[in-house]
Enzyme design. Structure first.
Site, PDB file in Angstrom:
ATOM      1  N   SER A 171      29.893   9.670  59.052  1.00 35.25           N
ATOM      2  CA  SER A 171      29.492  10.303  57.795  1.00 35.25           C
ATOM      3  C   SER A 171      29.936   9.462  56.609  1.00 35.25           C
ATOM      4  O   SER A 171      29.273   9.415  55.583  1.00 35.25           O
ATOM      5  CB  SER A 171      30.076  11.713  57.699  1.00 35.25           C
ATOM      6  OG  SER A 171      31.443  11.639  57.443  1.00 35.25           O
ATOM      7  N   ASP A 200      39.247  14.111  65.631  1.00 35.90           N
ATOM      8  CA  ASP A 200      40.010  12.897  65.978  1.00 35.90           C
ATOM      9  C   ASP A 200      41.125  12.529  65.002  1.00 35.90           C
ATOM     10  O   ASP A 200      42.002  11.743  65.337  1.00 35.90           O
ATOM     11  CB  ASP A 200      39.060  11.702  66.081  1.00 35.90           C
ATOM     12  CG  ASP A 200      38.139  11.817  67.278  1.00 35.90           C
ATOM     13  OD1 ASP A 200      38.509  12.518  68.236  1.00 35.90           O
ATOM     14  OD2 ASP A 200      37.058  11.213  67.254  1.00 35.90           O
TER      15      ASP A 200
HETATM   16  O1  F6P Z   1      34.513  12.383  67.200  1.00 37.43           O
HETATM   17  C1  F6P Z   1      34.835  13.570  67.827  1.00 37.43           C
HETATM   18  C2  F6P Z   1      34.624  13.478  69.310  1.00 37.43           C
HETATM   19  O2  F6P Z   1      34.832  14.749  69.866  1.00 37.43           O
HETATM   20  C3  F6P Z   1      35.473  12.434  70.044  1.00 37.43           C
HETATM   21  O3  F6P Z   1      36.798  12.819  70.308  1.00 37.43           O
HETATM   22  C4  F6P Z   1      34.660  12.256  71.290  1.00 37.43           C
HETATM   23  O4  F6P Z   1      34.958  11.043  71.919  1.00 37.43           O
HETATM   24  C5  F6P Z   1      33.255  12.293  70.751  1.00 37.43           C
HETATM   25  O5  F6P Z   1      33.303  13.092  69.598  1.00 37.43           O
HETATM   26  C6  F6P Z   1      32.205  12.819  71.670  1.00 37.43           C
HETATM   27  O6  F6P Z   1      31.004  12.761  70.979  1.00 37.43           O
HETATM   28  P1  F6P Z   1      29.607  13.281  71.506  1.00 37.43           P
HETATM   29  O7  F6P Z   1      29.708  14.766  71.605  1.00 37.43           O
HETATM   30  O8  F6P Z   1      28.610  12.866  70.481  1.00 37.43           O
HETATM   31  O9  F6P Z   1      29.412  12.612  72.808  1.00 37.43           O
END
Ligand code: F6P
Length: 324
Positions: A108, A131
């Site tokens: 973002s 995160d």
């Molecule tokens: O950025 C947040 C997060 O939950 C990370 O900890 C994780 O690796 C990622 O998103 C997973 O993303 P997506 O749901 O897009 O696969």
């Protein structure tokens, strides 16, 4: 400088609990200051598709305690393309939106930065991601909730681990950083933590587990951030390198992203939401708002993008000291 009368708001990237509280804070602060607010659906995708509608004070009633985001969110790699940014800018102009509030994590910031630096759209970003990986900010919206959700699960896992004299490997989220893993390890009393920032030393972890077993330890929890290796891989290696330990795995996964936000995530969302509108009204654009200690600050998006948030190595060492 053009006076801001209308703002747009969107959430983008992985959802984080407390995004709704931030939307509410932005909408209510903006309306309090006489601004009109448009909600943009599905992050930058909604800007490209023109999925935009006006939000009134009542449209954000009853959402402060809800996880997810009422505006929906999406990862939108196509927003990197100039042709899509151009369409988004045309939509921003067409709806008479003078400034944008972008709520989300790393992606973002990149999107908000592109709109500000390349297209001169006044933008303010609000850091929201489980995160907690954004610098110039102590806590992202959603981090505390994710940590507490993981902690609740690990406390339960500890019960069964102790009853069976087992080792549990618990995989938590964190592809590129170990901030969730570290916080959760400290708070749960984990015996060891594996994070992407530090080369994993499974031999040392196994020696610790064997030693603990010999002196009658009834349970051990190893926290693994998903970016290091999968919980199943870690368990496989631990089984091979230890003597007769029963090892089980729990992957906490997406439960860390959802659920009702903690008081801390909501309060930070309220403060950052208000600050974002304030910053726009002061004519400061291209900023990410953040909280450092008790202070609310606003940092250039470029500066945030250029900096990597680092872990506190003493937290990592403390996990080792407390588990010995
Ligand atoms: O950025 C947040 C997060 O939950 C990370 O900890 C994780 O690796 C990622 O998103 C997973 O993303 P997506 O749901 O897009 O696969």
């Amino acid at each position: 400088m053009q006076k801001i009368k209308t703002i747009g708001i969107l959430t983008t990237g992985g959802d984080a609990s407390g995004m709704n509280a931030a939307i509410r804070a932005v909408v209510r602060t903006a309306i309090f200051n006489g601004l009109k607010v448009y909600g943009i659906k599905r992050g930058f995708r909604g800007l490209i598709d023109g999925e935009i509608e006006e939000l009134g004070a009542q449209s954000v009633s009853g959402i402060i305690n809800r996880g997810g985001t009422i505006l929906k969110t999406i990862r939108c790699p196509e927003f990197k393309e100039k042709k899509n940014q151009k369409i988004a800018v045309e939509n921003i102009k067409c709806f008479g939106i003078d400034a944008l509030v972008v709520i989300g994590g790393n992606g973002s910031l990149a999107g908000g930065g592109a709109l500000y630096y390349d297209w001169k759209i006044p933008v303010v970003n609000i850091p929201a991601s489980i995160d907690n990986d954004l610098p110039y900010n102590d806590y992202t919206i959603g981090f505390d909730t994710a940590v507490n959700t993981a902690l609740e699960a690990i406390d339960k896992i500890r019960d069964t681990a102790t009853s069976h004299d087992r080792v549990f490997v618990v995989e938590v989220m964190g592809r590129d950083n170990g901030l969730i893993a570290l916080e959760v390890a400290l708070a749960s009393g984990a015996e060891a933590v594996l994070i992407p920032e530090i080369k994993p030393d499974l031999k040392k972890v196994c020696e610790l587990l064997d030693k603990g077993h010999r002196r009658g330890k009834h349970s051990s929890i190893i926290i693994v951030a998903e970016g290091v290796m999968s919980g199943y891989e870690a368990a496989k290696q631990i089984r091979k390198m230890t003597t007769g330990l029963e090892v089980r795995v729990s992957v906490l996964g997406y439960m860390q992203r959802g659920g009702s936000p903690t008081a801390f995530s909501r309060a930070i969302a309220a403060r950052l939401g208000e600050k974002a509108v304030e910053v726009l009204l002061e004519g400061k654009y291209g900023k990410m708002v953040g909280v450092i200690g008790k202070d609310l600050i606003a940092t250039d998006i470029k500066k945030v993008l250029r900096t990597k948030k680092t872990i506190d190595i003493s937290d990592y060492q403390l996990v080792g000291v407390l588990s010995s």
